[in-house]
Design an enzyme around this catalytic site. Structure first.
Site, PDB file in Angstrom:
ATOM      1  N   VAL A   1     -20.842  37.966   0.605  1.00  0.00           N
ATOM      2  CA  VAL A   1     -19.714  38.373  -0.321  1.00  0.00           C
ATOM      3  C   VAL A   1     -18.517  38.917   0.060  1.00  0.00           C
ATOM      4  O   VAL A   1     -17.433  38.561  -0.138  1.00  0.00           O
ATOM      5  CB  VAL A   1     -20.159  38.920  -1.533  1.00  0.00           C
ATOM      6  CG1 VAL A   1     -19.345  39.216  -2.776  1.00  0.00           C
ATOM      7  CG2 VAL A   1     -21.451  38.214  -2.151  1.00  0.00           C
TER       8      VAL A   1
ATOM      9  N   TYR B   1     -19.603  40.609  -8.634  1.00  0.00           N
ATOM     10  CA  TYR B   1     -20.876  40.135  -8.451  1.00  0.00           C
ATOM     11  C   TYR B   1     -21.668  40.553  -7.197  1.00  0.00           C
ATOM     12  O   TYR B   1     -21.129  41.108  -6.249  1.00  0.00           O
ATOM     13  CB  TYR B   1     -20.996  38.627  -8.639  1.00  0.00           C
ATOM     14  CG  TYR B   1     -20.333  37.550  -7.739  1.00  0.00           C
ATOM     15  CD1 TYR B   1     -19.935  38.088  -6.583  1.00  0.00           C
ATOM     16  CD2 TYR B   1     -20.209  36.443  -8.207  1.00  0.00           C
ATOM     17  CE1 TYR B   1     -19.087  37.002  -5.804  1.00  0.00           C
ATOM     18  CE2 TYR B   1     -19.342  35.446  -7.490  1.00  0.00           C
ATOM     19  CZ  TYR B   1     -18.988  35.621  -6.215  1.00  0.00           C
ATOM     20  OH  TYR B   1     -18.364  34.723  -5.510  1.00  0.00           O
ATOM     21  N   GLU B   2     -22.968  40.277  -7.060  1.00  0.00           N
ATOM     22  CA  GLU B   2     -23.953  40.735  -5.992  1.00  0.00           C
ATOM     23  C   GLU B   2     -23.719  42.262  -6.124  1.00  0.00           C
ATOM     24  O   GLU B   2     -23.898  42.910  -5.076  1.00  0.00           O
ATOM     25  CB  GLU B   2     -23.434  40.134  -4.846  1.00  0.00           C
ATOM     26  CG  GLU B   2     -23.622  38.641  -4.589  1.00  0.00           C
ATOM     27  CD  GLU B   2     -25.243  38.197  -4.871  1.00  0.00           C
ATOM     28  OE1 GLU B   2     -25.944  39.225  -4.633  1.00  0.00           O
ATOM     29  OE2 GLU B   2     -25.599  37.073  -5.044  1.00  0.00           O
ATOM     30  N   GLY B   3     -23.600  42.977  -7.286  1.00  0.00           N
ATOM     31  CA  GLY B   3     -23.617  44.420  -7.336  1.00  0.00           C
ATOM     32  C   GLY B   3     -22.222  44.864  -7.243  1.00  0.00           C
ATOM     33  O   GLY B   3     -21.278  44.560  -6.224  1.00  0.00           O
TER      34      GLY B   3
ATOM     35  N   GLN C   1     -22.041  49.531  -4.987  1.00  0.00           N
ATOM     36  CA  GLN C   1     -22.247  49.574  -3.618  1.00  0.00           C
ATOM     37  C   GLN C   1     -21.959  50.836  -2.866  1.00  0.00           C
ATOM     38  O   GLN C   1     -22.482  51.382  -1.970  1.00  0.00           O
ATOM     39  CB  GLN C   1     -21.223  48.318  -2.996  1.00  0.00           C
ATOM     40  CG  GLN C   1     -21.599  47.054  -3.376  1.00  0.00           C
ATOM     41  CD  GLN C   1     -22.995  46.427  -2.844  1.00  0.00           C
ATOM     42  OE1 GLN C   1     -23.549  46.771  -1.924  1.00  0.00           O
ATOM     43  NE2 GLN C   1     -23.304  45.568  -3.832  1.00  0.00           N
TER      44      GLN C   1
END
Length: 593
Positions: free
Chosen positions: A300, A441-443, A448
């Site tokens: 990402v 997205y993806e956290g 993070q």
């Protein structure tokens, strides 16, 4: 929009001159016989052709067309199906996949360059093979042999695609409260029931079958994340001979109408007692998913890097061609009525900001890829463990910092275009829209940052930061140069500041429960800018020894000086915010907002 040109010279420079990845490959029993510099360059040359000639030319039109939804069926942009077929036939869906199932088995440091090219060409298109690659990795690492034999070869060949089904309408980051259920059927199958949202590539017309990896809970599952299992749920059941069988009870309820990535189908997926099979152990599904998360987070981040590179190329071409205003006397063409935008100081500031962040980001993504390779292929347990620690620390930075700075670079590009950057025909605003989701997205990037500071740094009492600091300090001691003494001093001071504020945060967190949450984003950016400074010095020192044979590297040296003069000083404001702690954020009562 300018024609995309893959930055192959710079990719080879960071891979082979700065990081000497071939030395690592030759130490690996798995890679030594299949990968050398010539092979790597040949692969990337072909990848560049795919990105430049196949994918990039249709990106703008695909964004205009978007995906359409009709009666549960999703139609992708007109060019996507043929382009995906050609991508699959070239073996590009399985670039990192296990060769036992037909994959190329490329190391991550090399595949990261291919991923960047694909993201520069068209982020939306890149998501279909990208998510499939993640699903392939998960199945290869955790699925039974029967499941692997059923699905992997078709997925690696790009005949079938894959998804990851995690998020539910009420459960985003908090996966512990998912409601999707898995009912055992007395054999090795389960009936999966529930709804998943934001599923990239959940339904589309590119291939004959879609293989969903679904998080769900068994009837007797423990509460929270310790009670999540992982299941493979195909759109179509698979016959014994490997052919596509009857339709499974999984359907697309709708697609999202989004700000960007219009060519990517983002789906609501309904599982109505759909037949599925467990991947890995009961109640260990989240752990199985997280084995691939370090790769996905870097992937990402590379989306932000790819769009930043495309933005830089577009803006640079425009700044050279667009005649507008008069430069200062030193830059003015006295025979022309006006000068190119490139002569103006503010345009140069934005272009050099983009260039320094993008080339620094390419070095950073390659460095993180090298750590992932060492963790997987390292010649000793010591090498693997050290790389594992670096991966744990750096992957949240890769995801968040590359996408935050990627958005900054696309916005700078739009600003250089002026009004033309705001209208659709030039394609510049598409890059901003496509990049924006990568911060979410993806956290989300805030998550993070919490992972980095809360779980990794404070959670280890600072121990996980030590390999990062030690590598940079060792570099400073061994490579210090009189020519670059100012920059080496800046880096040394930055590392000392990082250690100081880290100790301060750890101490304050013992008595202030809001401490970590209040400074996590600034802390992640601090680590990011310092990492880039370290890598810019590495690149500058190598470039000095190579510039006679490769004159373009003179620009690398100048950009390094710009980074230290204009970009690294940003850490002063970050440190100031970190030192404030949680105080200014919690002065307000709820009703004061």
């Amino acid at each position: 929009m300018a024609d995309y040109r893959a930055p192959r010279d710079d990719m080879d420079f960071v891979l082979h001159d700065v990081f000497n990845v071939t030395a690592d490959w030759q130490k690996s029993d798995m890679l030594a016989d299949m990968m050398d510099q010539d092979t790597a360059s040949a692969i990337l040359d072909e990848a560049a052709k795919v990105a430049e000639q196949l994918i990039a030319p249709v990106s703008r039109q695909a964004d205009e067309e978007g995906v359409t939804f009709n009666g549960g069926e999703v139609t992708t942009p007109a060019a996507y199906k043929e382009n995906f077929r050609q991508l699959a036939e070239g073996g590009w869906v399985g670039v990192t996949a296990n060769p036992d199932f037909g994959g190329m088995g490329l190391p991550k440091s090399l595949s990261a360059q291919y991923e960047e090219m694909l993201c520069s060409a068209d982020v939306a298109f890149s998501l279909y093979p990208g998510l499939t690659s993640g699903a392939i990795m998960t199945l290869d690492l955790h699925a039974s042999e029967d499941i692997k034999q059923t699905y992997l070869e078709k997925m690696v060949q790009g005949e079938w695609t894959g998804t990851m089904c995690l998020t539910e309408p009420h459960a985003g980051t908090d996966l512990g409260i998912i409601k999707t259920k898995a009912e055992p059927q007395g054999d090795d199958s389960y009936l999966i029931s529930g709804t998943k949202i934001f599923i990239t590539g959940g339904e589309h017309d590119l291939v004959d079958n879609i293989v969903h990896l679904v998080l769900a809970k068994l009837p007797d599952a423990p509460a929270g994340t310790k009670g999540i299992s992982l299941f493979v749920v195909p759109k179509y059941l698979v016959n014994e001979d490997g052919s596509v069988g009857e339709r499974n009870a999984v359907s697309c309820g709708s697609i999202e109408h989004k700000m960007g990535i219009h060519g990517s189908a983002t789906c609501v997926m309904n599982f109505d007692a759909a037949r599925g099979w467990m991947v890995g152990e009961p109640n260990r599904g989240l752990a199985a998913m997280f084995t691939m998360m370090n790769y996905e987070r870097l992937g990402v981040g590379i989306q932000g890097l790819g769009t930043a590179e495309r933005s830089y190329q577009n803006a640079l071409e425009y700044a050279k061609d667009r005649i507008q205003g008069r430069g200062a006397k030193a830059t003015r063409d006295m025979n022309a009525a006006a000068d190119p935008l490139l002569v103006h100081g503010d345009i140069r500031r934005m272009l050099l900001t983009m260039k320094s962040l993008t080339e620094g980001g390419r070095a950073f993504s390659t460095w993180v890829g090298q750590q992932l390779d060492r963790a997987k292929y390292g010649e000793s347990e010591e090498v693997k463990q050290r790389a594992d620690a670096m991966v744990a620390l750096l992957t949240p930075v890769a995801k968040a910092f590359l996408t935050d700075t990627g958005l900054e670079s696309t916005i700078h590009g739009q600003q250089i275009f002026g009004g033309h950057g705001y209208v659709r025909e030039w394609g510049q605003e598409q890059l901003i829209r496509d990049t924006r989701i990568a911060q979410i997205y993806e956290g989300t990037n805030g998550i993070q940052a919490l992972d980095l500071l809360g779980r990794k740094v404070v959670g280890s009492n600072g121990q996980l930061l030590h390999p990062f600091v030690a590598e940079i300090r060792e570099f400073i001691e061994q490579a210090s140069s009189d020519v670059w003494s100012t920059q080496f001093n800046q880096l040394a001071n930055a590392i000392s500041d990082l250690e100081r504020v880290t100790s301060q945060i750890i101490e304050r967190a013992q008595s202030d429960e809001n401490q970590v949450n209040s400074v996590a984003v600034e802390y992640l950016h601090l680590v990011g800018y310092i990492a880039y400074a370290y890598l810019w010095l590495r690149m500058a020192l190598v470039a000095e020894t190579k510039q006679d044979e490769r004159p373009y590297l003179a620009s690398k040296i100048k950009t390094a000086r710009f980074y230290f003069a204009r970009m690294l000083p940003r850490i002063a404001s970050l440190i100031s915010a970190i030192e404030d702690g949680s105080e200014s954020l919690y002065l307000h009562d709820d009703e004061d907002f």
